[in-house]
Enzyme design. Structure first.
Site, PDB file in Angstrom:
ATOM      1  N   CYS A 137       0.740  -1.204  -0.031  1.00 50.72           N
ATOM      2  CA  CYS A 137      -0.182   0.066  -0.073  1.00 50.72           C
ATOM      3  C   CYS A 137       0.927   1.228   0.093  1.00 50.72           C
ATOM      4  CB  CYS A 137      -1.078   0.120   1.370  1.00 50.72           C
ATOM      5  SG  CYS A 137      -1.897   1.468   1.402  1.00 50.72           S
ATOM      6  N   CYS A 140      -0.277   4.178   2.347  1.00 50.16           N
ATOM      7  CA  CYS A 140      -0.085   3.855   3.759  1.00 50.16           C
ATOM      8  C   CYS A 140       1.339   4.063   4.344  1.00 50.16           C
ATOM      9  CB  CYS A 140      -0.526   2.398   4.194  1.00 50.16           C
ATOM     10  SG  CYS A 140      -1.886   1.911   3.334  1.00 50.16           S
ATOM     11  N   ASP A 141       2.166   3.380   3.025  1.00 48.83           N
ATOM     12  CA  ASP A 141       3.615   3.590   3.679  1.00 48.83           C
ATOM     13  C   ASP A 141       4.509   4.156   2.751  1.00 48.83           C
ATOM     14  OD1 ASP A 141       2.910   1.554   5.399  1.00 48.83           O
ATOM     15  OD2 ASP A 141       3.302  -0.399   4.051  1.00 48.83           O
TER      16      ASP A 141
HETATM   17  C1  FAD Z   1       0.294  -4.463   5.212  1.00 46.36           C
HETATM   18  C2  FAD Z   1      -0.984  -3.457   5.219  1.00 46.36           C
HETATM   19  C3  FAD Z   1      -0.777  -2.259   5.844  1.00 46.36           C
HETATM   20  C4  FAD Z   1      -1.766  -1.537   5.640  1.00 46.36           C
HETATM   21  N1  FAD Z   1      -1.326  -0.064   6.219  1.00 46.36           N
HETATM   22  C5  FAD Z   1      -2.483   0.924   6.291  1.00 46.36           C
HETATM   23  C6  FAD Z   1      -2.176   2.123   6.854  1.00 46.36           C
HETATM   24  O1  FAD Z   1      -1.230   2.565   7.271  1.00 46.36           O
HETATM   25  N2  FAD Z   1      -3.333   3.016   6.792  1.00 46.36           N
HETATM   26  C7  FAD Z   1      -4.517   2.859   6.059  1.00 46.36           C
HETATM   27  O2  FAD Z   1      -5.397   3.639   6.385  1.00 46.36           O
HETATM   28  N3  FAD Z   1      -4.979   1.514   5.468  1.00 46.36           N
HETATM   29  C8  FAD Z   1      -3.938   0.669   5.529  1.00 46.36           C
HETATM   30  N4  FAD Z   1      -3.763  -0.606   5.035  1.00 46.36           N
HETATM   31  C9  FAD Z   1      -5.240  -0.970   4.441  1.00 46.36           C
HETATM   32  C10 FAD Z   1      -6.311  -1.234   5.377  1.00 46.36           C
HETATM   33  O3  FAD Z   1      -5.846  -2.050   6.257  1.00 46.36           O
HETATM   34  C11 FAD Z   1      -7.496  -1.827   4.617  1.00 46.36           C
HETATM   35  O4  FAD Z   1      -8.142  -0.568   3.713  1.00 46.36           O
HETATM   36  C12 FAD Z   1      -8.833  -1.882   5.898  1.00 46.36           C
HETATM   37  O5  FAD Z   1      -8.214  -3.005   6.582  1.00 46.36           O
HETATM   38  C13 FAD Z   1      -9.885  -2.280   4.964  1.00 46.36           C
HETATM   39  O6  FAD Z   1     -11.030  -2.824   6.048  1.00 46.36           O
HETATM   40  P1  FAD Z   1     -12.137  -3.718   5.767  1.00 46.36           P
HETATM   41  O7  FAD Z   1     -12.785  -3.634   7.284  1.00 46.36           O
HETATM   42  O8  FAD Z   1     -13.060  -3.417   4.521  1.00 46.36           O
HETATM   43  O9  FAD Z   1     -11.512  -5.073   5.331  1.00 46.36           O
HETATM   44  P2  FAD Z   1     -10.428  -6.020   5.876  1.00 46.36           P
HETATM   45  O10 FAD Z   1      -9.359  -5.163   6.877  1.00 46.36           O
HETATM   46  O11 FAD Z   1      -9.774  -6.607   4.808  1.00 46.36           O
HETATM   47  O12 FAD Z   1     -11.173  -7.040   7.083  1.00 46.36           O
HETATM   48  C14 FAD Z   1     -11.959  -8.021   6.583  1.00 46.36           C
HETATM   49  C15 FAD Z   1     -12.562  -8.681   7.578  1.00 46.36           C
HETATM   50  O13 FAD Z   1     -13.565  -9.773   7.052  1.00 46.36           O
HETATM   51  C16 FAD Z   1     -13.163 -11.156   7.701  1.00 46.36           C
HETATM   52  N5  FAD Z   1     -13.730 -12.112   6.812  1.00 46.36           N
HETATM   53  C17 FAD Z   1     -13.324 -12.473   5.451  1.00 46.36           C
HETATM   54  N6  FAD Z   1     -13.975 -13.429   5.076  1.00 46.36           N
HETATM   55  C18 FAD Z   1     -14.766 -13.922   5.944  1.00 46.36           C
HETATM   56  C19 FAD Z   1     -15.714 -15.211   6.154  1.00 46.36           C
HETATM   57  N7  FAD Z   1     -16.024 -15.958   5.247  1.00 46.36           N
HETATM   58  N8  FAD Z   1     -16.448 -14.818   7.449  1.00 46.36           N
HETATM   59  C20 FAD Z   1     -16.188 -14.047   8.105  1.00 46.36           C
HETATM   60  N9  FAD Z   1     -15.641 -13.039   8.278  1.00 46.36           N
HETATM   61  C21 FAD Z   1     -14.667 -12.947   7.048  1.00 46.36           C
HETATM   62  C22 FAD Z   1     -11.773 -11.116   7.791  1.00 46.36           C
HETATM   63  O14 FAD Z   1     -11.406 -12.106   8.860  1.00 46.36           O
HETATM   64  C23 FAD Z   1     -11.531  -9.696   8.430  1.00 46.36           C
HETATM   65  O15 FAD Z   1     -11.906  -9.719   9.765  1.00 46.36           O
HETATM   66  C24 FAD Z   1      -2.849  -1.660   5.321  1.00 46.36           C
HETATM   67  C25 FAD Z   1      -3.176  -2.739   4.676  1.00 46.36           C
HETATM   68  C26 FAD Z   1      -2.299  -3.847   4.484  1.00 46.36           C
HETATM   69  C27 FAD Z   1      -2.352  -5.174   3.919  1.00 46.36           C
END
Ligand code: FAD
Length: 311
Positions: A137, A140-141
């Site tokens: 990302c 982010c980084d």
């Molecule tokens: C290494 C890394 C660093 C990052 N750093 C930053 C940063 O510094 N700042 C920033 O703003 N963003 C950052 N991001 C991006 C940010 O983490 C994501 O945009 C954000 O987490 C997305 O949130 P979300 O809730 O939509 O989905 P996700 O965080 O993808 O969460 C999805 C959830 O759904 C659950 N799930 C999936 N399948 C199922 C299922 N079948 N049954 C039940 N639950 C399920 C998973 O267990 C998880 O809990 C980073 C991403 C990564 C990978």
């Protein structure tokens, strides 16, 4: 046979920033939501030790710590959390049916927040050096790579956008692409080609990421000659695509060409009463704050939907 567990007004599927924020909002609306976490508690955010761009934390906050704080806040208002995985849903019947590995629930309303997974290179060193020079990302980084010579793997629009963004910080950004032509749009390609900080390494794939405390070198292979060489690097961004976790909903919900769940302005999917938030419904912003914001918005829509059901 799977045992019937119970009925809920609202279930939140997914335990990342979008899911826990949706749980917080629906809990404060006194809807006693049940959140199913899936395998990755606190979602992708849990993979990073420092989030510096979430408002309210001037010194940054750990991804897991932020998740814990939102969970505590949601639980305080009555949200329940279950550590389980959704294995199937039936959106054709009312109430909706949600099967977890431990049992079956029915719900009047669903908020789907199952996020996305960044595609990985799946090469040695990638996992080990994630957060130590390997990133998925740029937004982010990028900040961490000031005046460094870095690489980005990919050849599509997002890779080029990220490469151009990274030129704000890095000394040089070399785009590693498996072919000798990009898949990106012409405007972006011209911008990249005309940027003195952007370089290209054509017909190349990364085979291994090497280093000691942090990343130091990439082992790359020429896709035409098969020749391998080591190149120095101070960081590598992997930008080869994103997979929204939509498999469970195929054939039941409309999916966009970008692969995300299709939602309207109220974040309702193609089925009334089923809302979606965060990266599963967002091909553009992909941030903790935007995902959390969508979680809040979807929860407000879900609350209004349930109020209208009661009338
Ligand atoms: C290494 C890394 C660093 C990052 N750093 C930053 C940063 O510094 N700042 C920033 O703003 N963003 C950052 N991001 C991006 C940010 O983490 C994501 O945009 C954000 O987490 C997305 O949130 P979300 O809730 O939509 O989905 P996700 O965080 O993808 O969460 C999805 C959830 O759904 C659950 N799930 C999936 N399948 C199922 C299922 N079948 N049954 C039940 N639950 C399920 C998973 O267990 C998880 O809990 C980073 C991403 C990564 C990978």
């Amino acid at each position: 046979m799977m045992e019937f567990v119970e009925h809920r007004q609202v279930m939140v599927l997914g335990g990342g920033p979008a899911g826990f924020t949706a749980a917080l909002y629906t809990a404060r609306a006194d809807l006693k939501p049940l959140l199913v976490t899936g395998m990755t508690l606190y979602g992708q955010a849990s993979q990073t030790h420092l989030i510096e761009n979430f408002p309210g934390f001037p010194k940054g906050v750990g991804g897991t710590e932020l998740g814990q704080l939102i969970e505590e806040q949601a639980r305080h208002f009555g949200a329940e959390v279950v550590f389980d995985v959704v294995t199937s849903v039936n959106l054709e019947q009312r109430p909706f049916e949600v099967c977890l590995s431990s049992g079956k629930y029915t719900a009047d309303c669903l908020i789907i927040c199952m996020g996305a997974d960044s595609r990985r290179l799946d090469v040695p060193g990638e996992r080990e050096f994630t957060g130590k020079g390997v990133s998925f990302c740029a937004t982010c980084d990028g900040w961490f790579f000031k005046d460094k010579d870095i690489h980005i793997v990919g050849g599509g629009d997002s890779a080029l956008e990220e490469a151009l963004f990274l030129t704000r910080f890095a000394r040089s950004v070399t785009i590693i692409h498996r072919r000798d032509a990009l898949r990106a749009g012409a405007i972006l390609e011209n911008r990249a080609r005309n940027n003195p900080k952007v370089k290209f390494l054509w017909n190349a794939v990364v085979k291994e990421i090497l280093g000691s405390e942090k990343i130091e070198e990439l082992l790359v292979e020429d896709t035409v000659t098969g020749e391998q060489k080591r190149i120095s690097t101070e960081g590598v961004f992997v930008s080869i695509g994103h997979n929204p976790n939509t498999t469970l909903f195929e054939g039941q919900l409309k999916i966009t060409p970008a692969g995300t769940l299709d939602v309207d302005r109220q974040l309702q999917t193609s089925v009334e009463g089923v809302f979606a938030a965060g990266e599963i419904a967002d091909p553009y912003f992909k941030q903790v704050v935007t995902s959390a914001g969508m979680g809040a918005a979807a929860a407000i829509s879900a609350t209004k939907y349930l109020e209208n059901l009661e009338k």
